[in-house]
Design a protein around this motif. Structure first.
Motif, PDB file in Angstrom:
ATOM      1  N   ASN A 148       7.963 -15.703  15.961  1.00 43.91           N
ATOM      2  CA  ASN A 148       8.760 -16.923  16.016  1.00 43.91           C
ATOM      3  C   ASN A 148       8.599 -17.720  14.725  1.00 43.91           C
ATOM      4  O   ASN A 148       9.571 -18.257  14.175  1.00 43.91           O
ATOM      5  N   LEU A 149       7.377 -17.751  14.213  1.00 42.81           N
ATOM      6  CA  LEU A 149       7.095 -18.456  12.963  1.00 42.81           C
ATOM      7  C   LEU A 149       7.768 -17.782  11.771  1.00 42.81           C
ATOM      8  O   LEU A 149       8.221 -18.449  10.834  1.00 42.81           O
ATOM      9  N   SER A 150       7.857 -16.461  11.836  1.00 43.48           N
ATOM     10  CA  SER A 150       8.376 -15.702  10.686  1.00 43.48           C
ATOM     11  C   SER A 150       9.847 -15.975  10.396  1.00 43.48           C
ATOM     12  O   SER A 150      10.321 -15.736   9.278  1.00 43.48           O
ATOM     13  N   MET A 151      10.575 -16.502  11.389  1.00 43.73           N
ATOM     14  CA  MET A 151      11.984 -16.822  11.145  1.00 43.73           C
ATOM     15  C   MET A 151      12.119 -17.921  10.097  1.00 43.73           C
ATOM     16  O   MET A 151      13.065 -17.968   9.324  1.00 43.73           O
ATOM     17  N   GLN A 152      11.124 -18.824  10.085  1.00 43.91           N
ATOM     18  CA  GLN A 152      11.134 -19.916   9.100  1.00 43.91           C
ATOM     19  C   GLN A 152      10.255 -19.609   7.896  1.00 43.91           C
ATOM     20  O   GLN A 152      10.537 -20.055   6.782  1.00 43.91           O
ATOM     21  N   TYR A 153       9.178 -18.814   8.146  1.00 40.81           N
ATOM     22  CA  TYR A 153       8.246 -18.478   7.068  1.00 40.81           C
ATOM     23  C   TYR A 153       8.064 -16.960   7.005  1.00 40.81           C
ATOM     24  O   TYR A 153       7.029 -16.433   7.426  1.00 40.81           O
ATOM     25  N   LEU A 178       0.858 -23.718  13.053  1.00 40.05           N
ATOM     26  CA  LEU A 178       0.313 -22.361  12.973  1.00 40.05           C
ATOM     27  C   LEU A 178       0.337 -21.826  11.545  1.00 40.05           C
ATOM     28  O   LEU A 178      -0.581 -21.105  11.129  1.00 40.05           O
ATOM     29  N   VAL A 179       1.354 -22.196  10.791  1.00 44.32           N
ATOM     30  CA  VAL A 179       1.426 -21.707   9.418  1.00 44.32           C
ATOM     31  C   VAL A 179       0.245 -22.237   8.598  1.00 44.32           C
ATOM     32  O   VAL A 179      -0.331 -21.508   7.766  1.00 44.32           O
ATOM     33  N   LEU A 180      -0.166 -23.488   8.833  1.00 44.27           N
ATOM     34  CA  LEU A 180      -1.309 -24.054   8.120  1.00 44.27           C
ATOM     35  C   LEU A 180      -2.614 -23.403   8.572  1.00 44.27           C
ATOM     36  O   LEU A 180      -3.533 -23.203   7.771  1.00 44.27           O
ATOM     37  N   LYS A 213     -13.144 -24.655   9.944  1.00 40.98           N
ATOM     38  CA  LYS A 213     -12.510 -24.801   8.628  1.00 40.98           C
ATOM     39  C   LYS A 213     -11.017 -25.101   8.792  1.00 40.98           C
ATOM     40  O   LYS A 213     -10.459 -25.942   8.077  1.00 40.98           O
ATOM     41  N   ALA A 214     -10.389 -24.416   9.744  1.00 39.22           N
ATOM     42  CA  ALA A 214      -8.963 -24.638   9.987  1.00 39.22           C
ATOM     43  C   ALA A 214      -8.711 -26.044  10.524  1.00 39.22           C
ATOM     44  O   ALA A 214      -7.729 -26.703  10.152  1.00 39.22           O
TER      45      ALA A 214
END
Length: 279
Positions: A201-206, A241-243, A263-264
């Motif tokens: 789902n994230l990969s559609m934007q990134y 999620l991207v961060l 760390k995240a």
């Protein structure tokens, strides 16, 4: 006719054949609620239905009405019906909500409206926690007391409660408890397949994420563990999620997943604390 116990016998044969109440209802041309009532013995099949029930379930009327014992036919152990039933036990529902007969009307009404409250719950979890949860399976369960409900995760009961009312507020209270138990058992609900869907789902934007980082540098398993620690230990939403993936990549040498999640959490900042997102 000797009707006492016929509901339990219909249920026993239905389960032997691997049918749900909905599947049996479809084969007989009746409603799922009608089958449920037969099994609870709050009503009985019309006499015109008896031959159809006997034929569909490959079961003698002698057995159903107990004129003679031992007349319940058994399907071949390698039949399609038994394979379906066996598979169901191998793959239990990840999240399921079971309820007694007094709560059935609440969910019948919810069904008629297209499950607005359940859909809203899944959307809440997505927007507040940043995760996708599996479909929530709901079903009546005759073993429960009339006003009782239970919440199961991967087939294991994690909560039993009671709800006496029959109003919209009652279903909201049940789903509020369900949401609490989902969060408390999130490590058993979020699997690598779910993480894969979130990344897709994230990969559609990134698109760079799936082309260069996940899963080649950051595995789905590693990302899953970090996401769980962020939610439960650091009380952070994983919406950015991207961060989070960037933070893991920047600290990929750290092998302790809880430390990596820390760390995240620092990387995404206090603005993503759950307290700021869950109202």
């Amino acid at each position: 006719m000797p009707l006492k116990g016929i509901g339990n016998r219909i249920k026993a044969v239905r389960q032997d054949r691997g049918y749900t109440q909905k599947q049996l209802a479809g084969l007989l041309g009746v409603t799922e609620q009608a089958v449920s009532k037969w099994e609870r013995e709050t009503s009985y099949p019309d006499i015109s239905m008896l031959d159809g029930i006997s034929e569909v379930m490959d079961c003698s009327l002698d057995y159903l009405f107990q004129y003679k014992s031992g007349k319940k036919n058994l399907l071949d152990q390698d039949s399609i019906e038994y394979r379906i039933e066996t598979s169901r036990h191998l793959l239990p529902d990840i999240i399921s909500l079971h309820f007694g007969e007094n709560i059935v009307p609440l969910f019948v009404e919810e069904d008629k409206k297209g499950f607005p409250h359940i859909n809203d719950l899944r959307c809440q979890i997505a927007s507040q926690w940043g995760i996708i949860i599996p479909v929530i399976h709901i079903m009546d369960q005759l073993d429960l007391e009339p006003d009782q409900y239970s919440i199961c995760i991967n087939g294991v009961c994690v909560y039993k409660g009671r709800q006496k009312g029959k109003t919209e507020e009652d279903i909201i209270l049940i789903l509020r408890k369900l949401k609490e138990k989902i969060f408390g058992n999130i490590e058993y609900i979020l699997n690598n397949q779910t993480i894969y869907y979130m990344v897709e789902n994230l990969s559609m934007q990134y698109p760079y994420i799936t082309m260069n980082i996940v899963p080649d540098v950051v595995s789905y398993s590693l990302l899953r563990q970090v996401v769980i620690h962020l939610l439960k230990d650091y009380r952070c939403t994983v919406s950015p999620l991207v961060l989070i993936i960037e933070a893991i990549e920047n600290n990929i040498g750290i092998t302790d997943t809880r430390e990596l999640a820390g760390k995240a959490a620092v990387y995404i900042g206090d603005g993503f604390k759950l307290d700021n997102w869950v109202k």
